[in-house]
Write a protein that holds these residues in place. Structure first.
Motif, PDB file in Angstrom:
ATOM      1  N   GLY A  40       0.801  -1.219   0.000  1.00  0.00           N
ATOM      2  CA  GLY A  40       0.000   0.000   0.000  1.00  0.00           C
ATOM      3  C   GLY A  40       0.831   1.266   0.000  1.00  0.00           C
ATOM      4  O   GLY A  40       0.369   2.328   0.421  1.00  0.00           O
ATOM      5  N   ILE A  41       2.062   1.185  -0.501  1.00  0.00           N
ATOM      6  CA  ILE A  41       2.946   2.345  -0.537  1.00  0.00           C
ATOM      7  C   ILE A  41       2.587   3.218  -1.739  1.00  0.00           C
ATOM      8  O   ILE A  41       2.399   2.707  -2.848  1.00  0.00           O
ATOM      9  CB  ILE A  41       4.418   1.886  -0.636  1.00  0.00           C
ATOM     10  N   PRO A  42       2.495   4.534  -1.561  1.00  0.00           N
ATOM     11  CA  PRO A  42       2.189   5.415  -2.700  1.00  0.00           C
ATOM     12  C   PRO A  42       3.224   5.275  -3.810  1.00  0.00           C
ATOM     13  O   PRO A  42       4.430   5.134  -3.539  1.00  0.00           O
ATOM     14  CB  PRO A  42       2.222   6.816  -2.081  1.00  0.00           C
ATOM     15  N   LEU A  43       2.759   5.325  -5.060  1.00  0.00           N
ATOM     16  CA  LEU A  43       3.638   5.168  -6.220  1.00  0.00           C
ATOM     17  C   LEU A  43       3.896   6.505  -6.892  1.00  0.00           C
ATOM     18  O   LEU A  43       2.994   7.339  -7.027  1.00  0.00           O
ATOM     19  CB  LEU A  43       3.015   4.199  -7.223  1.00  0.00           C
ATOM     20  N   PHE A  44       5.128   6.683  -7.322  1.00  0.00           N
ATOM     21  CA  PHE A  44       5.551   7.885  -8.038  1.00  0.00           C
ATOM     22  C   PHE A  44       6.349   7.443  -9.250  1.00  0.00           C
ATOM     23  O   PHE A  44       7.104   6.476  -9.186  1.00  0.00           O
ATOM     24  CB  PHE A  44       6.427   8.787  -7.164  1.00  0.00           C
ATOM     25  N   GLY A  45       6.212   8.178 -10.353  1.00  0.00           N
ATOM     26  CA  GLY A  45       7.011   7.854 -11.523  1.00  0.00           C
ATOM     27  C   GLY A  45       6.891   8.930 -12.584  1.00  0.00           C
ATOM     28  O   GLY A  45       5.935   9.709 -12.581  1.00  0.00           O
ATOM     29  N   THR A  46       7.855   8.975 -13.466  1.00  0.00           N
ATOM     30  CA  THR A  46       7.846   9.966 -14.546  1.00  0.00           C
ATOM     31  C   THR A  46       7.936   9.237 -15.881  1.00  0.00           C
ATOM     32  O   THR A  46       6.992   8.586 -16.297  1.00  0.00           O
ATOM     33  CB  THR A  46       8.986  10.982 -14.366  1.00  0.00           C
ATOM     34  N   MET A  47       9.058   9.330 -16.535  1.00  0.00           N
ATOM     35  CA  MET A  47       9.281   8.688 -17.833  1.00  0.00           C
ATOM     36  C   MET A  47      10.777   8.444 -17.988  1.00  0.00           C
ATOM     37  O   MET A  47      11.586   8.949 -17.205  1.00  0.00           O
ATOM     38  CB  MET A  47       8.797   9.593 -18.969  1.00  0.00           C
ATOM     39  N   ALA A  48      11.126   7.687 -18.999  1.00  0.00           N
ATOM     40  CA  ALA A  48      12.533   7.425 -19.305  1.00  0.00           C
ATOM     41  C   ALA A  48      12.970   8.241 -20.517  1.00  0.00           C
ATOM     42  O   ALA A  48      12.149   8.720 -21.300  1.00  0.00           O
ATOM     43  CB  ALA A  48      12.753   5.940 -19.573  1.00  0.00           C
ATOM     44  N   HIS A  49      14.271   8.382 -20.665  1.00  0.00           N
ATOM     45  CA  HIS A  49      14.809   9.080 -21.841  1.00  0.00           C
ATOM     46  C   HIS A  49      14.400   8.389 -23.137  1.00  0.00           C
ATOM     47  O   HIS A  49      14.278   9.037 -24.182  1.00  0.00           O
ATOM     48  CB  HIS A  49      16.338   9.149 -21.760  1.00  0.00           C
ATOM     49  N   SER A  50      14.181   7.070 -23.064  1.00  0.00           N
ATOM     50  CA  SER A  50      13.850   6.329 -24.279  1.00  0.00           C
ATOM     51  C   SER A  50      12.561   6.828 -24.918  1.00  0.00           C
ATOM     52  O   SER A  50      12.429   6.806 -26.154  1.00  0.00           O
ATOM     53  CB  SER A  50      13.746   4.832 -23.976  1.00  0.00           C
TER      54      SER A  50
ATOM     55  N   ARG B  13       2.419  13.931 -26.166  1.00  0.00           N
ATOM     56  CA  ARG B  13       1.779  12.617 -26.236  1.00  0.00           C
ATOM     57  C   ARG B  13       1.808  11.907 -24.882  1.00  0.00           C
ATOM     58  O   ARG B  13       0.856  11.214 -24.511  1.00  0.00           O
ATOM     59  CB  ARG B  13       2.468  11.776 -27.307  1.00  0.00           C
ATOM     60  N   PHE B  14       2.890  12.088 -24.132  1.00  0.00           N
ATOM     61  CA  PHE B  14       2.928  11.494 -22.788  1.00  0.00           C
ATOM     62  C   PHE B  14       1.872  12.140 -21.902  1.00  0.00           C
ATOM     63  O   PHE B  14       1.175  11.456 -21.139  1.00  0.00           O
ATOM     64  CB  PHE B  14       4.323  11.671 -22.173  1.00  0.00           C
ATOM     65  N   ALA B  15       1.741  13.461 -21.993  1.00  0.00           N
ATOM     66  CA  ALA B  15       0.741  14.165 -21.196  1.00  0.00           C
ATOM     67  C   ALA B  15      -0.664  13.683 -21.530  1.00  0.00           C
ATOM     68  O   ALA B  15      -1.517  13.526 -20.646  1.00  0.00           O
ATOM     69  CB  ALA B  15       0.856  15.670 -21.420  1.00  0.00           C
ATOM     70  N   ALA B  16      -0.915  13.429 -22.800  1.00  0.00           N
ATOM     71  CA  ALA B  16      -2.230  12.940 -23.199  1.00  0.00           C
ATOM     72  C   ALA B  16      -2.485  11.534 -22.662  1.00  0.00           C
ATOM     73  O   ALA B  16      -3.619  11.175 -22.336  1.00  0.00           O
ATOM     74  CB  ALA B  16      -2.350  12.951 -24.718  1.00  0.00           C
ATOM     75  N   ALA B  17      -1.424  10.733 -22.559  1.00  0.00           N
ATOM     76  CA  ALA B  17      -1.564   9.361 -22.058  1.00  0.00           C
ATOM     77  C   ALA B  17      -1.676   9.315 -20.548  1.00  0.00           C
ATOM     78  O   ALA B  17      -2.263   8.379 -19.986  1.00  0.00           O
ATOM     79  CB  ALA B  17      -0.375   8.521 -22.520  1.00  0.00           C
ATOM     80  N   GLN B  18      -1.101  10.323 -19.855  1.00  0.00           N
ATOM     81  CA  GLN B  18      -1.109  10.369 -18.392  1.00  0.00           C
ATOM     82  C   GLN B  18      -1.620  11.737 -17.928  1.00  0.00           C
ATOM     83  O   GLN B  18      -0.895  12.490 -17.264  1.00  0.00           O
ATOM     84  CB  GLN B  18       0.303  10.128 -17.852  1.00  0.00           C
ATOM     85  N   PRO B  19      -2.838  12.076 -18.245  1.00  0.00           N
ATOM     86  CA  PRO B  19      -3.294  13.447 -17.982  1.00  0.00           C
ATOM     87  C   PRO B  19      -3.381  13.817 -16.510  1.00  0.00           C
ATOM     88  O   PRO B  19      -3.325  14.993 -16.165  1.00  0.00           O
ATOM     89  CB  PRO B  19      -4.694  13.470 -18.631  1.00  0.00           C
ATOM     90  N   GLY B  20      -3.492  12.840 -15.640  1.00  0.00           N
ATOM     91  CA  GLY B  20      -3.591  13.149 -14.216  1.00  0.00           C
ATOM     92  C   GLY B  20      -2.261  13.180 -13.499  1.00  0.00           C
ATOM     93  O   GLY B  20      -2.210  13.475 -12.291  1.00  0.00           O
ATOM     94  N   ASN B  21      -1.181  12.868 -14.190  1.00  0.00           N
ATOM     95  CA  ASN B  21       0.127  12.794 -13.519  1.00  0.00           C
ATOM     96  C   ASN B  21       1.218  13.167 -14.514  1.00  0.00           C
ATOM     97  O   ASN B  21       2.061  12.346 -14.885  1.00  0.00           O
ATOM     98  CB  ASN B  21       0.373  11.391 -12.955  1.00  0.00           C
ATOM     99  N   VAL B  22       1.215  14.411 -14.944  1.00  0.00           N
ATOM    100  CA  VAL B  22       2.146  14.848 -15.982  1.00  0.00           C
ATOM    101  C   VAL B  22       3.431  15.366 -15.335  1.00  0.00           C
ATOM    102  O   VAL B  22       3.532  16.519 -14.918  1.00  0.00           O
ATOM    103  CB  VAL B  22       1.524  15.930 -16.878  1.00  0.00           C
ATOM    104  N   THR B  23       4.401  14.466 -15.207  1.00  0.00           N
ATOM    105  CA  THR B  23       5.736  14.844 -14.752  1.00  0.00           C
ATOM    106  C   THR B  23       6.704  14.446 -15.856  1.00  0.00           C
ATOM    107  O   THR B  23       6.793  13.263 -16.214  1.00  0.00           O
ATOM    108  CB  THR B  23       6.100  14.145 -13.432  1.00  0.00           C
ATOM    109  N   LEU B  24       7.412  15.405 -16.399  1.00  0.00           N
ATOM    110  CA  LEU B  24       8.172  15.214 -17.632  1.00  0.00           C
ATOM    111  C   LEU B  24       9.677  15.281 -17.383  1.00  0.00           C
ATOM    112  O   LEU B  24      10.161  16.162 -16.664  1.00  0.00           O
ATOM    113  CB  LEU B  24       7.766  16.283 -18.647  1.00  0.00           C
ATOM    114  N   LEU B  25      10.400  14.388 -17.994  1.00  0.00           N
ATOM    115  CA  LEU B  25      11.860  14.349 -17.916  1.00  0.00           C
ATOM    116  C   LEU B  25      12.422  15.301 -18.972  1.00  0.00           C
ATOM    117  O   LEU B  25      12.153  15.145 -20.162  1.00  0.00           O
ATOM    118  CB  LEU B  25      12.335  12.917 -18.171  1.00  0.00           C
ATOM    119  N   ILE B  26      13.218  16.275 -18.538  1.00  0.00           N
ATOM    120  CA  ILE B  26      13.567  17.353 -19.475  1.00  0.00           C
ATOM    121  C   ILE B  26      15.062  17.468 -19.773  1.00  0.00           C
ATOM    122  O   ILE B  26      15.485  18.454 -20.380  1.00  0.00           O
ATOM    123  CB  ILE B  26      13.042  18.709 -18.954  1.00  0.00           C
TER     124      ILE B  26
END
Length: 445
Positions: free
Chosen positions: A192-202, A216-229
């Motif tokens: 029951g540990i909260p999950l966090f994640g973003t995306m990979a460079h790939s 496109r990532f934002a559209a796929a994950q609209p409620g959790n948009v954290t982007l690797l920049i």
């Protein structure tokens, strides 16, 4: 053949060779073993007890399958009467332990087992294995929490953990120590540990345009948009987000955060924060990652880097600066008589013991006393009964309760330990315990 971590054979060979000797000699009197760390690593001023829940689960369910008994017979090392005696094996003993999340120091028992000698002996290796690992990780995680007490910290270390069980238990240990959550998905389901994640460079590299990948990532994950920049140019990517944000907002999508994983993290964070603020994205958080631990967190905070949180990976899940503890499980009493190991550099304090903790009026810890269990000392007794007659005395503690205990424990540490210094913490030895050790030393063996 699939790997299992629940088998009674997941132990050291010498446990079975000793059990066969005990069987041959009829040695089945009560034994008292205590699990403790002889000394702290130079990089640690305190340790944080963890892993009790898994240890109690192991003791509760310990038994031999027919296939395991057949293997013990067929391997040629053990007599058939000894193997037959294992068929109904169950742990029927008592356990006292420090509650998970309790700070402790050298020579202080984390756990005590009182059981018939063969039972108490067999469980040694797996108990150390379970409690040692989570204590290592929880102690490392607690130092990260102390280094960045007001920032979100997330376990990112599964891929560098030493195996699947280690990855799951590292997520648990870091969470109970105060991390906000983990990237390990199974830990979310199992604990029951909260999950966090973003995306990979790939994902960025797989697209022809970086801004297209973001959208496109934002559209796929609209409620959790954290982007690797930081795949190409960190500051240029931040400017692309300023241009992208209005288009996403028209679709009801808000950019929640960005992650920076490489380069001069402090300088990148300052530049990205400026770009986002000037572009109307002041609410977007900045997460840092990339070979971080409490030392790097302290450096980034000292540099004024405007991070809102951090993903901590390899250096946490492998505890790279102090990957092991000198944790042992030693016989302290047998058949009602105290026992003392006298090996050079590895001598033990004999008998059943208790740890008494003393605090100042403001709650700050000022010192512990190690004493015999029947020789009370001033302060709070730390070892608590958790199992009797092979049965647990209470349901498993919630992780929320353990996290609250850790919060109180860290707040009560002396100032130097709260600052991650490794100043000595006083642990006194009660006169009665010293006298018992001296008496045993005078006896011939």
């Amino acid at each position: 053949m699939p790997i299992t971590t629940t088998s009674a054979l997941l132990t050291d060979l010498y446990q079975f060779t000793m059990l066969q000797a005990y069987h041959a000699e009829g040695m089945n009197e009560p034994a008292v073993f205590e699990l403790f760390s002889r000394r702290l690593p130079p990089e640690r001023g305190f340790l944080l007890a963890a892993g009790l829940e898994q240890a109690l689960d192991f003791l509760t369910n310990l038994r031999f399958t027919a296939a395991e008994l057949d293997w013990l017979t067929d391997c040629g090392r053990f007599g058939p009467d000894f193997v037959a005696g294992l068929e109904g094996f169950r742990f029927t003993g008592a356990v006292d332990a420090l509650p998970e999340g309790t700070a402790f120091f050298a020579n202080e028992p984390v756990l005590r087992v009182i059981a018939p000698l063969p039972q108490a002996q067999l469980v040694e290796s797996r108990l150390i294995n379970l409690i040692h690992f989570q204590t290592v990780i929880a102690s490392k995680a607690a130092r990260c929490v102390l280094a960045a007490p007001d920032q979100l910290l997330v376990d990112f270390g599964m891929r560098r953990a030493h195996g699947a069980e280690a990855a799951l238990l590292a997520a648990r240990a870091s969470y109970l120590a105060g991390f906000a959550g983990t990237a390990t998905v199974l830990a979310g389901m199992q604990f029951g540990i909260p999950l966090f994640g973003t995306m990979a460079h790939s994902l960025i590299q797989a697209h022809d345009r970086e801004d297209e990948a973001f959208e496109r990532f934002a559209a796929a994950q609209p409620g959790n948009v954290t982007l690797l920049i930081d795949t190409y140019d960190t500051e240029a990517a931040a400017r692309k987000l300023v241009q992208l944000a209005p288009r996403l907002q028209q679709r009801g999508i808000v950019i929640k955060g960005v992650r920076i994983d490489s380069g001069d993290l402090a300088e990148h964070a300052r530049q990205v924060r400026r770009i986002l603020d000037e572009g109307g994205l002041a609410a977007v958080t900045i997460l840092g990652s990339g070979d971080l631990d409490e030392y790097r967190l302290a450096e980034l905070r000292a540099a004024g880097a405007p991070f809102n949180g951090f993903g901590i990976g390899t250096r946490l899940d492998a505890s790279t600066d102090a990957p092991t503890l000198d944790m042992v499980y030693k016989l302290q009493e047998y058949a009602g008589q105290p026992r003392r190991k006298r090996s050079q550099g590895k001598a033990t304090w004999p008998g059943r013991k208790q740890v008494y903790r003393q605090s100042a009026e403001d709650g700050t810890l000022i010192g512990d006393i190690l004493s015999l269990d029947d020789d009370p000392q001033p302060g709070q007794a730390l070892l608590q009964p958790v199992m009797r007659d092979g049965r647990r005395l209470a349901p498993p503690e919630t992780l929320a309760a353990i996290r609250e205990r850790v919060r109180r424990q860290l707040a009560a540490l002396p100032p130097g330990l709260r600052a991650n210094q490794t100043e000595p913490y006083p642990v006194g030895i009660a006169p009665g315990l010293q006298a018992l050790a001296a008496r045993l030393d005078r006896e011939a063996h």
